[in-house]
Design a protein around this motif. Structure first.
Motif, PDB file in Angstrom:
ATOM      1  N   THR A 251      11.868   5.282   2.437  1.00  0.00           N
ATOM      2  CA  THR A 251      12.521   4.668   3.592  1.00  0.00           C
ATOM      3  C   THR A 251      11.800   5.036   4.879  1.00  0.00           C
ATOM      4  O   THR A 251      11.509   4.174   5.724  1.00  0.00           O
ATOM      5  CB  THR A 251      13.991   5.106   3.666  1.00  0.00           C
ATOM      6  OG1 THR A 251      14.695   4.609   2.520  1.00  0.00           O
ATOM      7  CG2 THR A 251      14.657   4.565   4.923  1.00  0.00           C
ATOM      8  N   ASN A 252      11.472   6.304   5.040  1.00  0.00           N
ATOM      9  CA  ASN A 252      10.815   6.741   6.272  1.00  0.00           C
ATOM     10  C   ASN A 252       9.390   6.210   6.373  1.00  0.00           C
ATOM     11  O   ASN A 252       8.920   5.886   7.467  1.00  0.00           O
ATOM     12  CB  ASN A 252      10.846   8.258   6.358  1.00  0.00           C
ATOM     13  CG  ASN A 252      12.238   8.792   6.643  1.00  0.00           C
ATOM     14  OD1 ASN A 252      13.080   8.088   7.202  1.00  0.00           O
ATOM     15  ND2 ASN A 252      12.503  10.019   6.242  1.00  0.00           N
ATOM     16  N   MET A 253       8.701   6.087   5.238  1.00  0.00           N
ATOM     17  CA  MET A 253       7.369   5.486   5.259  1.00  0.00           C
ATOM     18  C   MET A 253       7.438   4.030   5.679  1.00  0.00           C
ATOM     19  O   MET A 253       6.622   3.542   6.489  1.00  0.00           O
ATOM     20  CB  MET A 253       6.709   5.595   3.875  1.00  0.00           C
ATOM     21  CG  MET A 253       5.258   5.113   3.844  1.00  0.00           C
ATOM     22  SD  MET A 253       4.561   5.023   2.165  1.00  0.00           S
ATOM     23  CE  MET A 253       4.566   6.748   1.691  1.00  0.00           C
ATOM     24  N   SER A 254       8.440   3.317   5.189  1.00  0.00           N
ATOM     25  CA  SER A 254       8.555   1.881   5.486  1.00  0.00           C
ATOM     26  C   SER A 254       8.928   1.636   6.933  1.00  0.00           C
ATOM     27  O   SER A 254       8.707   0.523   7.441  1.00  0.00           O
ATOM     28  CB  SER A 254       9.603   1.247   4.557  1.00  0.00           C
ATOM     29  OG  SER A 254      10.910   1.685   4.875  1.00  0.00           O
TER      30      SER A 254
ATOM     31  N   ASN B 130       0.124   7.651  -0.441  1.00  0.00           N
ATOM     32  CA  ASN B 130       0.911   8.116  -1.585  1.00  0.00           C
ATOM     33  C   ASN B 130       1.785   9.282  -1.141  1.00  0.00           C
ATOM     34  O   ASN B 130       1.269  10.326  -0.725  1.00  0.00           O
ATOM     35  CB  ASN B 130      -0.004   8.569  -2.718  1.00  0.00           C
ATOM     36  CG  ASN B 130      -0.773   7.422  -3.336  1.00  0.00           C
ATOM     37  OD1 ASN B 130      -0.242   6.330  -3.485  1.00  0.00           O
ATOM     38  ND2 ASN B 130      -2.030   7.658  -3.694  1.00  0.00           N
ATOM     39  N   TRP B 131       3.109   9.092  -1.234  1.00  0.00           N
ATOM     40  CA  TRP B 131       3.993  10.210  -0.900  1.00  0.00           C
ATOM     41  C   TRP B 131       3.834  11.316  -1.925  1.00  0.00           C
ATOM     42  O   TRP B 131       3.784  11.073  -3.129  1.00  0.00           O
ATOM     43  CB  TRP B 131       5.459   9.771  -0.864  1.00  0.00           C
ATOM     44  CG  TRP B 131       6.374  10.978  -0.750  1.00  0.00           C
ATOM     45  CD1 TRP B 131       6.463  11.833   0.316  1.00  0.00           C
ATOM     46  CD2 TRP B 131       7.258  11.481  -1.745  1.00  0.00           C
ATOM     47  NE1 TRP B 131       7.364  12.839   0.043  1.00  0.00           N
ATOM     48  CE2 TRP B 131       7.863  12.652  -1.214  1.00  0.00           C
ATOM     49  CE3 TRP B 131       7.599  11.081  -3.022  1.00  0.00           C
ATOM     50  CZ2 TRP B 131       8.803  13.408  -1.922  1.00  0.00           C
ATOM     51  CZ3 TRP B 131       8.530  11.822  -3.749  1.00  0.00           C
ATOM     52  CH2 TRP B 131       9.126  12.977  -3.180  1.00  0.00           C
TER      53      TRP B 131
ATOM     54  N   GLY C  72      11.277   0.802  -4.035  1.00  0.00           N
ATOM     55  CA  GLY C  72      10.389   0.000  -3.201  1.00  0.00           C
ATOM     56  C   GLY C  72       8.921   0.309  -3.359  1.00  0.00           C
ATOM     57  O   GLY C  72       8.066  -0.433  -2.854  1.00  0.00           O
ATOM     58  N   TYR C  73       8.570   1.394  -4.016  1.00  0.00           N
ATOM     59  CA  TYR C  73       7.159   1.741  -4.186  1.00  0.00           C
ATOM     60  C   TYR C  73       6.426   0.635  -4.937  1.00  0.00           C
ATOM     61  O   TYR C  73       6.960   0.029  -5.868  1.00  0.00           O
ATOM     62  CB  TYR C  73       7.017   3.059  -4.953  1.00  0.00           C
ATOM     63  CG  TYR C  73       7.425   4.284  -4.152  1.00  0.00           C
ATOM     64  CD1 TYR C  73       6.579   4.824  -3.196  1.00  0.00           C
ATOM     65  CD2 TYR C  73       8.666   4.881  -4.366  1.00  0.00           C
ATOM     66  CE1 TYR C  73       6.962   5.944  -2.458  1.00  0.00           C
ATOM     67  CE2 TYR C  73       9.056   5.999  -3.636  1.00  0.00           C
ATOM     68  CZ  TYR C  73       8.202   6.531  -2.679  1.00  0.00           C
ATOM     69  OH  TYR C  73       8.585   7.625  -1.951  1.00  0.00           O
ATOM     70  N   LYS C  74       5.184   0.389  -4.527  1.00  0.00           N
ATOM     71  CA  LYS C  74       4.351  -0.619  -5.167  1.00  0.00           C
ATOM     72  C   LYS C  74       3.178  -0.012  -5.925  1.00  0.00           C
ATOM     73  O   LYS C  74       2.585  -0.695  -6.773  1.00  0.00           O
ATOM     74  CB  LYS C  74       3.807  -1.597  -4.113  1.00  0.00           C
ATOM     75  CG  LYS C  74       4.875  -2.375  -3.365  1.00  0.00           C
ATOM     76  CD  LYS C  74       5.684  -3.262  -4.281  1.00  0.00           C
ATOM     77  CE  LYS C  74       6.673  -4.124  -3.490  1.00  0.00           C
ATOM     78  NZ  LYS C  74       7.542  -4.928  -4.379  1.00  0.00           N
TER      79      LYS C  74
ATOM     80  N   ASN D  68       0.812  -1.225   0.000  1.00  0.00           N
ATOM     81  CA  ASN D  68       0.000   0.000   0.000  1.00  0.00           C
ATOM     82  C   ASN D  68       0.840   1.267   0.000  1.00  0.00           C
ATOM     83  O   ASN D  68       0.301   2.355   0.227  1.00  0.00           O
ATOM     84  CB  ASN D  68      -0.919   0.014   1.223  1.00  0.00           C
ATOM     85  CG  ASN D  68      -1.996  -1.049   1.171  1.00  0.00           C
ATOM     86  OD1 ASN D  68      -2.108  -1.780   0.185  1.00  0.00           O
ATOM     87  ND2 ASN D  68      -2.801  -1.147   2.212  1.00  0.00           N
ATOM     88  N   ARG D  69       2.132   1.154  -0.239  1.00  0.00           N
ATOM     89  CA  ARG D  69       2.998   2.339  -0.252  1.00  0.00           C
ATOM     90  C   ARG D  69       3.117   2.859  -1.684  1.00  0.00           C
ATOM     91  O   ARG D  69       3.601   2.151  -2.569  1.00  0.00           O
ATOM     92  CB  ARG D  69       4.385   2.001   0.294  1.00  0.00           C
ATOM     93  CG  ARG D  69       4.362   1.560   1.744  1.00  0.00           C
ATOM     94  CD  ARG D  69       5.735   1.095   2.196  1.00  0.00           C
ATOM     95  NE  ARG D  69       5.620   0.254   3.389  1.00  0.00           N
ATOM     96  CZ  ARG D  69       6.488  -0.666   3.736  1.00  0.00           C
ATOM     97  NH1 ARG D  69       7.575  -0.870   2.986  1.00  0.00           N
ATOM     98  NH2 ARG D  69       6.297  -1.385   4.828  1.00  0.00           N
TER      99      ARG D  69
END
Length: 372
Positions: free
Chosen positions: A362-365, A337-338, A103-105, A67-68
């Motif tokens: 990275t910070n979201m993860s 969503n960033w 890493g975004y999906k 969901n990132r």
């Protein structure tokens, strides 16, 4: 604190978890909504066994990796860039490959065009879909024009790209009057019903003005319009006027906190000034499944600027995303969503938006939640 490159990073502490929304825990508890635990959880070890302090707790990502996402407006400079030999990705094929590598999906679109010199023509939605599929990416939404005249065409594109949500970056109306929001609600209910028939959810995205106060009370002006307010906020009125089966929302967390800074007083029907502090968490929590998408946009507090915040990469600012996403719950349902409007670095630093995308992912993860 700073990382090895001198960049500011966030480190969430127990104190951080409670500081963003004064009184939120008491109000949430009274409403029967989730409240953060007061105990300090401990981690299981690498093999999943309880350590002596763990008491069976395990740590999980607060935002599941699937969901990132990112809205491509954040890297619009690289999507629209002409081919060059800088080594910095340009166009959909190269930029989406790099975002997947980070890493975004998920991808939220902000237009479907790139520089025509890449292919000698404009890219097609079908070609974009292949790029998504080749990189294991999913389109989770779009900011496009939502109006009856072009809605079927926009849904065709959304289906081609495999989206489940179709939306806009604009408010349903810019008006301060209830009659205009009533008319917008009628239109959006109709369009949302059409979207649902095609397996889509229709959503609108907020800026701070959407949480300003309606003029819906008091003396009328020369045109017969009300001049004062009942204290009802525009988008909150729209929540109630639209059908929850057909109309959904994407909260831009940054602009919601700007609204908290800017829109906290109104003049009531008797001419008295009233104070009402906007709380983004308490706006989402009672209707959390009407918010499938969020813009995870961070900011540093700066009362000297008009919005009260300066935009910064996710996890380097003052907005408490740990508290926000943990308290609203339903983490499997929500997609983050960033976004950073100011990410492009221009000619002086053409790689900045991609660099910021990496730091923000990275910070979201690293946002986590504890479960038994």
């Amino acid at each position: 604190m700073n990382d090895q490159h001198g960049r500011r990073t966030s480190r969430f502490t127990r104190r951080d978890v409670f500081k963003a929304s004064a009184g939120a825990a008491a109000v949430l508890g009274a409403a029967g909504l989730p409240v953060l635990a007061t105990g300090t959880p401990a981690l299981a070890d690498d093999n999943g066994r309880k350590n002596r302090h763990g008491k069976g707790l395990r740590v999980e990502p607060l935002i599941p990796s699937r969901n990132r996402g990112i809205i491509l407006y954040s890297v619009r400079d690289r999507i629209s860039a002409a081919p060059d030999d800088s080594g910095i990705p340009y166009g959909f094929e190269r930029v989406l490959a790099r975002l997947a590598e980070i890493g975004y999906k998920e991808i939220e679109f902000a237009g479907y065009n790139q520089h025509t010199s890449i292919l000698g023509r404009q890219i097609t939605p079908r070609e974009i879909r292949k790029i998504l599929d080749d990189n294991g990416l999913v389109a989770n939404g779009t900011h496009t024009s939502i109006n009856p005249a072009t809605f079927e065409q926009q849904m065709d594109i959304a289906e081609e790209l495999g989206m489940k949500n179709i939306g806009t970056g604009s408010d349903p109306t810019n008006s301060v009057y209830t009659a205009d929001w009533d008319a917008a609600a009628d239109t959006w209910n109709d369009l949302g019903r059409a979207a649902r028939k095609r397996g889509l959810r229709l959503y609108t995205h907020n800026h701070d003005a959407a949480y300003g106060f309606l003029l819906d009370a008091g003396p009328l002006d020369a045109n017969g319009k009300p001049t004062r307010s009942s204290g009802t906020r525009r988008l909150e009125y729209f929540f109630e006027k639209t059908d929850p089966r057909y109309v959904f929302f994407e909260m831009d967390v940054f602009w919601a906190y700007v609204a908290r800074f800017k829109h906290h007083t109104y003049t009531d029907r008797r001419g008295n000034q009233q104070t009402d502090l906007f709380d983004p968490i308490l706006t989402v929590a009672p209707r959390t499944t009407r918010f499938p998408l969020f813009h995870a946009k961070d900011g540093n507090k700066n009362p000297a600027v008009g919005n009260g915040y300066d935009m910064v990469p996710l996890g380097t600012g003052d907005i408490n995303f740990q508290q926000f996403f943990q308290t609203i719950g339903e983490q499997d349902f929500h997609h983050a969503n960033w976004e950073q409007d100011s990410a492009p670095g221009g000619a002086a630093n053409p790689g900045q938006s991609i660099d910021f995308a990496s730091v923000s992912y990275t910070n979201m993860s690293e946002l986590t939640i504890y479960k038994r």
